[in-house]
Design a protein around this motif. Structure first.
Motif, PDB file in Angstrom:
ATOM      1  N   SER A  36      -7.378   5.877  -3.049  1.00  0.00           N
ATOM      2  CA  SER A  36      -6.692   4.684  -2.542  1.00  0.00           C
ATOM      3  C   SER A  36      -6.165   3.880  -3.722  1.00  0.00           C
ATOM      4  N   PHE A  37      -5.180   3.011  -3.453  1.00  0.00           N
ATOM      5  CA  PHE A  37      -4.636   2.176  -4.532  1.00  0.00           C
ATOM      6  C   PHE A  37      -5.650   1.124  -4.963  1.00  0.00           C
ATOM      7  N   THR A  38      -6.381   0.600  -4.000  1.00  0.00           N
ATOM      8  CA  THR A  38      -7.291  -0.511  -4.312  1.00  0.00           C
ATOM      9  C   THR A  38      -8.589  -0.063  -4.973  1.00  0.00           C
ATOM     10  N   ASN A  55      -8.717  -2.871   4.736  1.00  0.00           N
ATOM     11  CA  ASN A  55      -7.270  -3.093   4.899  1.00  0.00           C
ATOM     12  C   ASN A  55      -6.410  -2.256   3.961  1.00  0.00           C
ATOM     13  N   TYR A  56      -6.896  -1.070   3.594  1.00  0.00           N
ATOM     14  CA  TYR A  56      -6.079  -0.283   2.665  1.00  0.00           C
ATOM     15  C   TYR A  56      -5.954   1.186   3.097  1.00  0.00           C
ATOM     16  N   GLY A  57      -4.885   1.825   2.609  1.00  0.00           N
ATOM     17  CA  GLY A  57      -4.601   3.217   2.951  1.00  0.00           C
ATOM     18  C   GLY A  57      -5.447   4.181   2.126  1.00  0.00           C
ATOM     19  N   ARG A  58      -5.712   5.347   2.693  1.00  0.00           N
ATOM     20  CA  ARG A  58      -6.560   6.342   2.028  1.00  0.00           C
ATOM     21  C   ARG A  58      -5.983   7.743   2.186  1.00  0.00           C
ATOM     22  N   LEU A  96      -3.842   7.819   5.172  1.00  0.00           N
ATOM     23  CA  LEU A  96      -4.399   7.334   6.435  1.00  0.00           C
ATOM     24  C   LEU A  96      -4.291   5.817   6.413  1.00  0.00           C
ATOM     25  N   GLY A  97      -3.675   5.245   7.442  1.00  0.00           N
ATOM     26  CA  GLY A  97      -3.671   3.792   7.573  1.00  0.00           C
ATOM     27  C   GLY A  97      -4.648   3.447   8.674  1.00  0.00           C
ATOM     28  N   SER A  98      -4.099   3.154   9.861  1.00  0.00           N
ATOM     29  CA  SER A  98      -4.982   2.910  11.006  1.00  0.00           C
ATOM     30  C   SER A  98      -5.506   4.219  11.589  1.00  0.00           C
ATOM     31  N   ALA A 157       0.671   4.945   4.955  1.00  0.00           N
ATOM     32  CA  ALA A 157      -0.347   4.123   5.615  1.00  0.00           C
ATOM     33  C   ALA A 157       0.300   2.922   6.303  1.00  0.00           C
ATOM     34  N   MET A 170      -4.069  -2.517   8.549  1.00  0.00           N
ATOM     35  CA  MET A 170      -3.115  -2.670   7.451  1.00  0.00           C
ATOM     36  C   MET A 170      -2.479  -4.063   7.423  1.00  0.00           C
ATOM     37  N   SER A 204       2.072   4.014   9.445  1.00  0.00           N
ATOM     38  CA  SER A 204       1.191   4.436  10.540  1.00  0.00           C
ATOM     39  C   SER A 204       1.070   3.338  11.591  1.00  0.00           C
ATOM     40  N   ASP A 214       0.842  -1.204   0.000  1.00  0.00           N
ATOM     41  CA  ASP A 214       0.000   0.000   0.000  1.00  0.00           C
ATOM     42  C   ASP A 214       0.877   1.254   0.000  1.00  0.00           C
ATOM     43  N   MET A 215       0.255   2.408   0.330  1.00  0.00           N
ATOM     44  CA  MET A 215       0.988   3.661   0.444  1.00  0.00           C
ATOM     45  C   MET A 215       1.957   3.573   1.626  1.00  0.00           C
TER      46      MET A 215
END
Lengths: 208, 157
Positions: free
Chosen positions: B149-151, B131-134, B26-28, A156, B96, A159, A152-153
């Motif tokens: 997001s990537f997904t 389960n993905y970053g934003r 943003l992850g968690s 993220a 994540m 974090s 992923d990024m």
């Protein structure tokens, strides 16, 4: 805890920081050799970077928050507690899969189970060799968890350690090592020890 | 053309006019965007953790859901927004890594939602969990929020 132990990461002196850099360097040398063997390729490593930073800034270390990467996370227990992560950049991923499996990766979003296993195993091997060197030099016992993966990024992914360390304070000590293979493929090893474990490491090195 | 204002982790910012507030990856963590349509005042908070009790020696109120949202509301009122007109859009709180047993993301979402309920602010849109970053982009002129997001690509909430 002895009278000389530190309770604040910012109070580490230059001598102690040098001792930590040195063990990071030796560990990284072993990890680089392991990676080179795996890829049958030459792997160069950077000078180890030791940073004391705000927890929030941990997410900024890997080429921008939206940089697409794969992170392999392992937690440490017993004498040394904390987190170790391997972070692979996109080009590293595609070259490795081409070398080891003879296949192309089209996107980080749809890594196959086999791709994911390969990256977890590389993360496992590199962090284990790194920690073996640390354990041998300090005489400390270090237990490493099974690897966990996330594509992923970068921000993220980072974090996660930020939130773990954010629970105990606002500063963290991070050891970072970059490995660069032929074709400029880059991976990063990041270790974040807890403060009590830092004391244990420094004590064992006679650098209290 | 307005300004693009970046909100870091454990941070918050307020904007108006044609400004855009952005928080990356943003992850968690959870991003909370509050908007007063009448006053055209927008605010964005990016919290790392759910509760300030988790860490005794830290005075950063923007880091925790239980202290950050109140502070965001207070700062927006200074700029002319009213609590009863505010609506909320939230994003983030992902898990994540699968083995991570701390469930930081889930706890962050619950804490933010609780805090908004206490303040009586309605949540009009959310893109949380999974389960993905934003990355979150919030537009002051109409309150729309773009999630990248990537997904899932880009979507407006």
């Amino acid at each position: 805890m002895s009278a000389n132990s530190i309770n604040n990461i910012e109070s580490l002196n230059e001598f102690q920081l040098d001792a930590l850099r040195e063990i990071g360097n030796i560990g990284a040398g072993n990890a680089a050799t392991a990676l080179a063997t795996l890829l049958s390729d030459r792997v160069n490593m950077s000078v180890p970077v030791l940073n004391i930073m705000n927890v929030e800034d941990v997410t900024k270390v890997l080429g921008g928050p939206e940089n697409p990467v794969v992170g392999i996370l392992m937690t440490l227990s017993e004498d040394v507690k904390g987190v170790i992560m391997l972070v692979f950049e996109e080009k590293f991923l595609s070259v490795v899969i081409k070398t080891l499996l003879g296949q192309e990766i089209d996107s980080l979003n749809n890594l196959s189970e086999m791709d994911r296993s390969v990256f977890m195993e590389i993360g496992n091997i590199m962090s284990s060799t790194y920690l073996n060197a640390l354990a041998a030099m300090t005489g400390l016992s270090i237990q490493i968890s099974t690897p966990d993966i996330c594509a992923d990024m970068a921000g993220a992914i980072m974090s996660v350690p930020a939130s773990i360390f954010g629970m105990t304070g606002d500063k963290v000590l991070m050891l970072q090592e970059d490995f660069i293979g032929e074709e400029h493929i880059t991976s990063h090893l990041i270790m974040l020890p807890e403060i009590d474990s830092l004391n244990a490491i420094l004590k064992s090195l006679g650098a209290e | 053309m307005g300004n693009i204002i970046t909100v870091g982790i454990s941070d918050m910012k307020i904007a108006s006019g044609d400004d855009i507030l952005i928080t990356y990856a943003l992850g968690s963590c959870v991003g909370t965007c509050l908007y007063d349509k009448t006053a055209k005042v927008i605010g964005l908070s990016h919290v790392l953790l759910s509760n300030s009790d988790l860490c005794s020696n830290d005075s950063n109120v923007y880091k925790y859901a239980n202290t950050a949202i109140k502070e965001l509301v207070r700062a927006m009122r200074v700029k002319g927004a009213a609590v009863h007109r505010m609506t909320a859009k939230i994003a983030g709180g992902a898990q994540m890594f699968t083995n991570n047993t701390l469930k930081v993301g889930e706890r962050n979402i619950i804490a933010v939602v609780d805090e908004l309920n206490i303040l009586g602010i309605r949540i009009v849109a959310s893109d949380v969990g999974e389960n993905y970053g934003r990355t979150m982009e919030c537009y002051a002129n109409d309150g729309r929020v773009m999630i990248k997001s990537f997904t899932k690509g880009n979507q407006i909430i």
